[in-house]
Design an enzyme around this catalytic site. Structure first.
Site, PDB file in Angstrom:
ATOM      1  N   GLU A   1      38.940  37.908  44.764  1.00 18.29           N
ATOM      2  CA  GLU A   1      38.581  36.751  43.746  1.00 18.29           C
ATOM      3  C   GLU A   1      37.561  36.398  44.832  1.00 18.29           C
ATOM      4  O   GLU A   1      37.044  35.645  45.956  1.00 18.29           O
ATOM      5  CB  GLU A   1      39.470  35.681  43.696  1.00 18.29           C
ATOM      6  CG  GLU A   1      39.255  35.073  42.575  1.00 18.29           C
ATOM      7  CD  GLU A   1      40.055  33.503  41.646  1.00 18.29           C
ATOM      8  OE1 GLU A   1      39.800  33.468  40.778  1.00 18.29           O
ATOM      9  OE2 GLU A   1      40.657  32.787  43.196  1.00 18.29           O
TER      10      GLU A   1
ATOM     11  N   LYS B   1      40.445  36.873  33.713  1.00 15.50           N
ATOM     12  CA  LYS B   1      41.479  35.740  34.372  1.00 15.50           C
ATOM     13  C   LYS B   1      41.655  34.870  33.194  1.00 15.50           C
ATOM     14  O   LYS B   1      41.053  34.147  32.377  1.00 15.50           O
ATOM     15  CB  LYS B   1      40.705  34.973  35.136  1.00 15.50           C
ATOM     16  CG  LYS B   1      42.242  34.359  35.914  1.00 15.50           C
ATOM     17  CD  LYS B   1      41.112  33.340  37.286  1.00 15.50           C
ATOM     18  CE  LYS B   1      42.552  32.290  38.264  1.00 15.50           C
ATOM     19  NZ  LYS B   1      41.690  31.997  38.527  1.00 15.50           N
TER      20      LYS B   1
ATOM     21  N   CYS C   1      44.676  36.011  41.162  1.00 18.00           N
ATOM     22  CA  CYS C   1      44.988  34.523  41.802  1.00 18.00           C
ATOM     23  C   CYS C   1      46.222  33.894  40.824  1.00 18.00           C
ATOM     24  O   CYS C   1      47.203  33.366  41.256  1.00 18.00           O
ATOM     25  CB  CYS C   1      43.517  33.447  42.113  1.00 18.00           C
ATOM     26  SG  CYS C   1      43.810  32.744  42.859  1.00 18.00           S
TER      27      CYS C   1
END
Length: 270
Positions: free
Chosen positions: A43, A114, A157
């Site tokens: 990330e 995300k 993440c």
């Protein structure tokens, strides 16, 4: 799908895109020289800095990041996951936290924005408000089906704390789940490894987790320990706490063996 080598890259990205991309290229080259055919970056691989500075440079970061990924894929003839980078969202002044999967021809295979944003007051005194600069994605992540590499599921993440997202990937047939991250040092020491192992075990899939490590900027400290984990939860490779790579085999026979021995996905009731 045949067995092959995959690599999870570990970086200490800073507020300097050119320095970050040079570091990434060096480690991609190292991974390829060791035989990796599938390579994942963490990330924020191309830029980690203050949010206001990220927004100010978002157009340039997005352009250079995508160009870099396509160039690396073509030069090294690999499939590469660009862990994440900011992509501006029209008329918002914000960005998507975006991951791209690119094939050896430099073509985009899959894209994911995300969905879970890290708005957390960490007990070490740091406060994170990802939503202040990032627009949450609205689509579940895709699974790209590759005859050569297997079915590749995407995530980013903080997603790792939401097992329903990975169950979605499993239902779509994922053999390998990418979890590129910039996990905080404070939470990482207790949660990073166990969460990754849980996602691998419960979905009987490989997990490839590239990571940020060290002091990225100001008080932003990341945990490191980029890993590759097999479907039984065994850690096959761990990059430790310095920039480097974790490299391991994605083994078709092992995947099939674990799924025969522990057919939990077939036994689901709900």
């Amino acid at each position: 799908m045949k067995s092959y080598l995959a690599a999870a890259i570990q970086l200490t990205s800073v507020p300097d895109i050119h320095k970050n991309l040079a570091q990434a290229e060096e480690l991609i080259d190292l991974a390829v020289r060791q035989g990796a055919q599938l390579v994942g970056l963490p990330e924020n691989f191309s830029y980690m800095g203050e949010e206001k500075d990220k927004l100010a440079q978002a157009d340039a970061i997005a352009l250079e990041s995508e160009k870099f990924l396509k160039t690396m894929a073509q030069r090294f003839q690999i499939t590469i996951l660009g862990g994440s980078f900011p992509v501006p969202v029209d008329n918002t002044g914000k960005v998507y936290n975006t991951t791209l999967l690119i094939d050896p021809n430099g073509e985009e295979l899959a894209r994911y924005y995300k969905v879970h944003l890290f708005d957390v007051d960490v007990p070490d005194g740091n406060t994170y408000r990802e939503s202040s600069t990032v627009v949450a994605g609205t689509q579940l992540p895709p699974v790209y089906c590759s005859e050569k590499l297997g079915n590749l599921g995407l995530s980013i993440c903080y997603d790792v704390r939401f097992p329903e997202l990975y169950r979605h990937l499993a239902e779509k047939g994922a053999d390998v789940m990418f979890i590129p991250a910039a996990f905080t040092a404070f939470t990482g020491k207790d949660h990073w490894q166990v969460l990754l192992q849980a996602r691998a075990i419960e979905n009987t899939a490989y997990v490839i987790a590239p990571a940020q490590t060290g002091n990225n900027y100001a008080r932003r400290l990341t945990h490191g320990h980029a890993v590759i984990i097999d479907p039984w939860g065994v850690i096959l490779a761990d990059a430790g706490e310095k920039p480097g790579i974790a490299i391991a085999q994605i083994n078709t026979t092992r995947l099939e063996q674990v799924r025969r021995q522990m057919p939990s996905l077939q036994h689901r009731v709900f």
